[in-house]
Design a protein around this motif. Structure first.
Motif, PDB file in Angstrom:
ATOM      1  N   GLY A  91       0.950  -1.064   0.021  1.00  0.00           N
ATOM      2  CA  GLY A  91       0.010   0.038   0.086  1.00  0.00           C
ATOM      3  C   GLY A  91       0.787   1.421   0.075  1.00  0.00           C
ATOM      4  O   GLY A  91       0.574   2.220  -0.736  1.00  0.00           O
ATOM      5  N   GLU A  94       2.536   1.697  -3.319  1.00  0.00           N
ATOM      6  CA  GLU A  94       1.222   2.017  -4.454  1.00  0.00           C
ATOM      7  C   GLU A  94       1.253   3.447  -4.362  1.00  0.00           C
ATOM      8  O   GLU A  94       1.141   4.168  -5.408  1.00  0.00           O
ATOM      9  CB  GLU A  94      -0.011   1.336  -4.196  1.00  0.00           C
ATOM     10  N   LEU A  95       1.205   4.055  -3.050  1.00  0.00           N
ATOM     11  CA  LEU A  95       0.982   5.382  -2.815  1.00  0.00           C
ATOM     12  C   LEU A  95       2.355   6.401  -3.481  1.00  0.00           C
ATOM     13  O   LEU A  95       2.149   7.351  -3.986  1.00  0.00           O
ATOM     14  CB  LEU A  95       1.032   5.793  -1.221  1.00  0.00           C
ATOM     15  N   LYS A  98       1.994   6.236  -7.450  1.00  0.00           N
ATOM     16  CA  LYS A  98       1.065   6.898  -8.042  1.00  0.00           C
ATOM     17  C   LYS A  98       1.047   8.280  -7.702  1.00  0.00           C
ATOM     18  O   LYS A  98       0.245   9.026  -7.748  1.00  0.00           O
ATOM     19  CB  LYS A  98      -0.403   6.225  -7.484  1.00  0.00           C
ATOM     20  N   SER A 100       1.928  10.097  -4.828  1.00  0.00           N
ATOM     21  CA  SER A 100       1.994  10.957  -3.572  1.00  0.00           C
ATOM     22  C   SER A 100       2.979  10.392  -2.484  1.00  0.00           C
ATOM     23  O   SER A 100       2.764   9.835  -1.284  1.00  0.00           O
ATOM     24  CB  SER A 100       0.676  10.472  -3.003  1.00  0.00           C
ATOM     25  N   LEU A 103       2.294  11.377   1.195  1.00  0.00           N
ATOM     26  CA  LEU A 103       1.641  10.607   2.269  1.00  0.00           C
ATOM     27  C   LEU A 103       1.871   9.151   2.273  1.00  0.00           C
ATOM     28  O   LEU A 103       1.745   8.801   3.319  1.00  0.00           O
ATOM     29  CB  LEU A 103      -0.006  10.418   1.191  1.00  0.00           C
ATOM     30  N   ILE A 106       4.013   9.408   5.257  1.00  0.00           N
ATOM     31  CA  ILE A 106       3.277   9.317   6.353  1.00  0.00           C
ATOM     32  C   ILE A 106       2.549   7.950   6.759  1.00  0.00           C
ATOM     33  O   ILE A 106       2.740   7.590   8.040  1.00  0.00           O
ATOM     34  CB  ILE A 106       1.886  10.368   6.279  1.00  0.00           C
ATOM     35  N   VAL A 107       2.281   7.160   5.796  1.00  0.00           N
ATOM     36  CA  VAL A 107       1.467   6.085   6.007  1.00  0.00           C
ATOM     37  C   VAL A 107       2.770   5.123   6.506  1.00  0.00           C
ATOM     38  O   VAL A 107       2.542   4.198   7.566  1.00  0.00           O
ATOM     39  CB  VAL A 107       0.804   5.253   4.755  1.00  0.00           C
TER      40      VAL A 107
END
Ligand SMILES: [Zn+2]
Ligand SMILES: [Zn+2]
Lengths: 212, 205
Positions: A91, A94-95, A98, A100, A103, A106-107
């Motif tokens: 995940g 992927e962020l 794509k 970002s 973010l 952050i994740v």
């Protein structure tokens, strides 16, 4: 007055709930077996009971849940032509790809760095306080407060999965389903929160050697 | 220090050091010189302004819970959800643990916290202790770290960015209500309600 005295040496106990300063030698109720705060009735103990053992147990349990939380997929995205299972780290990737990266960081911090920091920091705090080490006490105290402050932000990914599951419901076209990894991850966060709560930061200062 | 009365003392809960209490100036924060933890803070806001903020937070909380948070669009189909829609979906999708966690940390605990604070502050306006003061203060202390609305706001942001790649994303009023709620929570996080123990008089029971 050179070094400020500690409550334990003066026969005082601070109530963990309301902060009242109580005398540890004076029992208000002779029949009572445990000392209770006269203001809020909370049981008073010199240190959190069994702090090290409880924290170790919770931390180890959390770590064993953290392994499947990372290995198992946390969410399935299904569309007409493909089914894709995402883990926490996929995940983040992927962020990142794509577009970002902010973010993604952050994740990554909330899901990977914070739990790892909790395991390492609490483990280190437990080992050093059990040995009565006087090493870097102020820094260790600060580290503990940092762990307490940021710990619950790890729940981020759990909420992301929950929200996407509720939102992406376009029958056969596109669907998101939660997978067991997210349950393990949610439980990991809860257990690490309990672990940091059961650790008693006063143990950092209880060592054999004198400080300051 | 031995002869000082316990009421004039203060114990750092992080390192067990005993200090003599001193009156804080407006907005001042007292830190423990030994472990640098916050000992006591004097908040700028009085009980009345806290109550006003709390009332605002309650209204915003209701809106955040009944209004949809986000709408997704795909080929003319639309799908929206509220907080409870999300909780129910997670329950139905075999993730009951997550549903319970979300219901507690995003709904029940924040709501209980606000209702308890409101009740306590309402009576504290006249320096009185609310009925059930002691159990409520203990309850507030226990609920403390288990409210996660601000994490949810960040989670919603991440979910929007993730969904944005595949869907049309429409932010609904619920997300703005949540943003305002986060702001109010941040203000409240600087308030130590334990002051109410000292600021209110014990009413004769
Ligand atoms: Zn107490
Ligand atoms: Zn201290």
């Amino acid at each position: 007055m050179s070094v400020p005295a500690r409550a334990d040496e003066l026969g005082l106990i601070g109530c963990p709930v309301c902060g009242l300063v109580c005398r540890s030698d004076q029992r208000l109720d002779a029949a009572a077996t445990a000392l209770a705060c006269p203001r809020c009735n909370t049981t008073l103990t010199r240190r959190k009971p069994d702090s090290c053992r409880r924290t170790w147990a919770l931390l180890i349990a959390a770590f064993f849940l953290y392994i499947p939380a990372n290995l198992l997929p946390i969410m399935r995205t299904a569309s007409l032509n493909d089914i894709d299972d995402n883990t926490i780290i996929s995940g983040v990737v992927e962020l990142w790809v794509k577009g970002s990266p902010d973010l993604a960081i952050i994740v990554f911090t909330a899901s990977i760095v914070v739990p790892m920091l909790k395991f390492l920091a609490l483990g280190m705090l437990l080992v050093t306080s059990q040995r009565g080490s006087g090493w870097a006490r102020v820094q260790r105290a600060k580290l503990y407060r940092l762990v307490e402050l940021i710990g619950y932000w790890s729940m981020l990914d759990v909420f992301v999965v929950a929200l996407l599951t509720a939102l992406v419901r376009f029958s056969v076209l596109s669907r998101v389903e939660p997978l067991p990894g997210v349950i393990f991850f949610g439980l990991t966060v809860v257990l690490t929160m309990f672990a940091s709560m059961s650790f008693d930061p006063r143990l950092i200062w209880d060592g054999r050697d004198t400080d300051d | 220090m031995g002869q000082a009365s316990p009421a004039s003392l203060l114990i750092c809960e992080h390192c067990d050091t005993v200090y003599r209490r001193r009156a804080l100036e407006c907005g001042e924060v007292a830190c423990c010189p030994r472990c640098r933890a916050v000992l006591e803070r004097h908040h700028r806001l009085g009980v009345n302004s806290l109550l006003a903020l709390l009332l605002t937070a309650m209204i915003v909380f209701v809106q955040a819970n009944i209004w949809p948070i986000v709408t997704l669009g795909l080929n003319g189909q639309y799908s929206a959800t509220t907080l409870w829609g999300m909780i129910i979906t997670m329950w139905q999708q075999q993730a009951q643990v997550v549903a319970v966690l979300a219901a507690c940390t995003l709904f029940f605990f924040p709501m209980a916290k606000m209702l308890m604070m409101g009740w306590l502050l309402w009576f504290a306006r006249r320096g009185r202790r609310a009925p059930g003061f002691v159990p409520l203060m203990v309850g507030l202390h226990r609920i403390g770290p288990w409210t996660m609305s601000e994490v949810f706001v960040l989670g919603a942001l991440v979910a929007i960015v993730k969904a944005h790649v595949y869907f049309e994303v429409i932010a609904d009023p619920g997300i703005y209500a949540y943003a305002v709620l986060t702001l109010l929570i941040t203000i409240f996080s600087g308030v130590d309600l334990r002051l109410l123990w000292d600021e209110t008089a014990e009413s004769p029971t």
